[in-house]
Write an enzyme that holds these catalytic residues in place. Structure first.
Site, PDB file in Angstrom:
ATOM      1  N   HIS A  32       8.869  31.936 -18.379  1.00  0.00           N
ATOM      2  CA  HIS A  32       8.989  32.619 -17.080  1.00  0.00           C
ATOM      3  C   HIS A  32       7.617  33.180 -16.693  1.00  0.00           C
ATOM      4  O   HIS A  32       6.807  33.494 -17.574  1.00  0.00           O
ATOM      5  CB  HIS A  32      10.028  33.742 -17.219  1.00  0.00           C
ATOM      6  CG  HIS A  32      10.301  34.487 -15.964  1.00  0.00           C
ATOM      7  ND1 HIS A  32       9.496  35.523 -15.534  1.00  0.00           N
ATOM      8  CD2 HIS A  32      11.283  34.362 -15.046  1.00  0.00           C
ATOM      9  CE1 HIS A  32       9.977  36.004 -14.401  1.00  0.00           C
ATOM     10  NE2 HIS A  32      11.053  35.319 -14.079  1.00  0.00           N
ATOM     11  N   PRO A  33       7.337  33.354 -15.394  1.00  0.00           N
ATOM     12  CA  PRO A  33       5.990  33.793 -14.993  1.00  0.00           C
ATOM     13  C   PRO A  33       5.496  35.102 -15.597  1.00  0.00           C
ATOM     14  O   PRO A  33       4.278  35.288 -15.712  1.00  0.00           O
ATOM     15  CB  PRO A  33       6.114  33.906 -13.465  1.00  0.00           C
ATOM     16  CG  PRO A  33       7.117  32.866 -13.105  1.00  0.00           C
ATOM     17  CD  PRO A  33       8.119  32.891 -14.220  1.00  0.00           C
ATOM     18  N   VAL A  34       6.379  36.017 -15.997  1.00  0.00           N
ATOM     19  CA  VAL A  34       5.865  37.254 -16.597  1.00  0.00           C
ATOM     20  C   VAL A  34       5.591  37.096 -18.089  1.00  0.00           C
ATOM     21  O   VAL A  34       5.051  38.004 -18.712  1.00  0.00           O
ATOM     22  CB  VAL A  34       6.811  38.463 -16.385  1.00  0.00           C
ATOM     23  CG1 VAL A  34       6.961  38.778 -14.913  1.00  0.00           C
ATOM     24  CG2 VAL A  34       8.149  38.254 -17.070  1.00  0.00           C
ATOM     25  N   LYS A  35       5.948  35.942 -18.666  1.00  0.00           N
ATOM     26  CA  LYS A  35       5.709  35.744 -20.088  1.00  0.00           C
ATOM     27  C   LYS A  35       4.238  35.392 -20.336  1.00  0.00           C
ATOM     28  O   LYS A  35       3.428  35.330 -19.416  1.00  0.00           O
ATOM     29  CB  LYS A  35       6.626  34.648 -20.631  1.00  0.00           C
ATOM     30  CG  LYS A  35       8.116  34.960 -20.513  1.00  0.00           C
ATOM     31  CD  LYS A  35       8.502  36.209 -21.260  1.00  0.00           C
ATOM     32  CE  LYS A  35      10.009  36.330 -21.487  1.00  0.00           C
ATOM     33  NZ  LYS A  35      10.825  36.322 -20.277  1.00  0.00           N
ATOM     34  N   ILE A  36       3.900  35.136 -21.602  1.00  0.00           N
ATOM     35  CA  ILE A  36       2.498  34.999 -21.991  1.00  0.00           C
ATOM     36  C   ILE A  36       1.872  33.738 -21.407  1.00  0.00           C
ATOM     37  O   ILE A  36       0.731  33.745 -20.954  1.00  0.00           O
ATOM     38  CB  ILE A  36       2.387  35.051 -23.520  1.00  0.00           C
ATOM     39  CG1 ILE A  36       2.783  36.462 -23.977  1.00  0.00           C
ATOM     40  CG2 ILE A  36       0.974  34.721 -23.991  1.00  0.00           C
ATOM     41  CD1 ILE A  36       3.124  36.575 -25.423  1.00  0.00           C
TER      42      ILE A  36
END
Length: 390
Positions: A188-192
């Site tokens: 997901h975009p907030v992941k690393i």
């Protein structure tokens, strides 16, 4: 206000854009060679034999549970301190779900609580089929001890490593499956790293890999060795079980493969920022993230806990005033067992007190690759202004 600082966000560079454009100009937008390239990149980084890319980490958790044989009459245990998907995946399979309270220092599933619950479950004949430890914020659970319990009590270990690509446990990459049957990553975009939406299941077991490959594509195989009877020709396929359309596109995989090349850079920056937070926040009435010596977090999140007995404001007031100051704090997580749906299943407040206490004190403050030191200092200054010591 100098602009809103989110708690997390992606970093996309020209290399990523060029990789996606190359796929858009190619013959394969889905089910093409870029999927395998991305899977190889993840598998090689983790030191694991197999990787299966899917449309989301939720999809990955679902088919991993199915591959483990989880079904009606079985039980999945996980942490209450996680996103609801970690528990929902068991319900998707028709199984029952229960929780194991968290360790008060790491906020991960407590091995001591797990062992005690297993002793009681064995006595009652209600042992879990799958235990799903969640590596909160990028710090691994104590996997060698969980693996030891799995051998004693006979359950499958499925790591929810959605936060933890790039992390290490006992010096080896999280996801190498040394202490588990499978592990799941989220992109997901907030992941690393990100693929927009997407997930991967990794495993060292060939039979699980073959099952996962089928389950992501309707339960279908084109391998004549797995078919019932003779193949009718090169066009032929058979549906061997009920699967799903959980495929990742080559567009997403191209972005993921490009991002994998920068994973170490991303994690290094996050570790630097986390260490800087440790220094800048040490004199405030906060509990800062504690790291077990066997772990090297990839720092998906930086979670502080308010020492409310030393602060003249409530948890909610501090959170809301930070938001009003343009600091995009978040809370990871609302204990799953307190959600209205799970309360209809019989869970209630008071069932898992460590997770509930954590929820009443925790705040995730901004941490991402592009967070500047100036903005980090703005986060700290806002905390200083808002937290008023008694």
């Amino acid at each position: 206000m100098n602009g809103f600082i989110p708690y997390g966000r992606q970093n996309i560079n020209q290399q990523d854009i060029d990789a996606v454009l190359a796929v858009l100009r190619s013959d394969w937008l889905t089910q093409g060679p870029t999927i395998e390239r991305f899977e190889r990149a993840v598998a090689e980084y983790c030191g694991v034999k197999y990787a299966v890319a899917v449309s989301s980490a939720t999809a990955a958790l679902h088919i991993a549970c199915l591959a483990a044989g989880l079904g009606a009459g079985d039980m999945l245990w996980t942490s209450p301190n996680t996103f609801v998907a970690s528990a929902n995946c068991g319900l998707y399979c028709g199984a029952d779900v229960d929780f194991v309270d968290i360790d008060p220092h790491t906020y991960n599933l407590s091995v001591e609580a797990l062992e005690q619950k297993l002793i009681e479950a064995e006595r009652e004949g209600k042992l879990p089929k799958v235990v799903l430890p969640v590596h909160l914020a990028g710090q691994s659970c104590l996997m060698d001890r969980i693996a030891s319990l799995s051998r004693k009590y006979g359950f499958t270990v499925l790591e929810d490593a959605s936060h933890a690509i790039g992390a290490k446990y006992q010096g080896s990459p999280v996801g190498n499956c040394q202490f588990s049957d499978m592990a799941v990553f989220s992109f997901h975009p907030v992941k690393i790293i990100t693929t927009g939406e997407g997930g991967v299941v990794v495993t060292n077991r060939e039979y699980l890999y073959e099952k996962l490959i089928r389950l992501r594509t309707h339960g279908i195989t084109r391998n004549p060795k797995l078919m019932q009877g003779e193949s009718h020709g090169l066009w032929y396929y058979q549906q061997l079980e009920l699967g799903f359309n959980y495929r990742m596109t080559d567009i997403q995989a191209a972005l993921g493969a490009s991002q994998m090349q920068r994973l170490d850079e991303f994690v290094s920056r996050r570790r630097l920022l986390a260490a800087r937070y440790d220094r800048l926040l040490q004199d405030l009435p906060l509990t800062l993230p504690w790291q077990h010596p066997d772990t090297e977090s990839s720092w998906h999140l930086y979670v502080i806990r308010l020492k409310l007995d030393k602060i003249a404001k409530t948890h909610r007031q501090v959170f809301e005033e930070l938001r009003q100051a343009g600091i995009g704090v978040n809370l990871h997580y609302i204990p799953v067992h307190t959600q209205p749906y799970y309360q209809t299943l019989g869970f209630k407040w008071g069932d898992f007190p460590e997770a509930e206490q954590y929820y009443q004190e925790a705040i995730s403050i901004p941490l991402y690759y592009d967070l500047t030191e100036e903005n980090q200092e703005r986060v700290v200054a806002a905390l200083r202004d808002i937290i008023q010591a008694i």
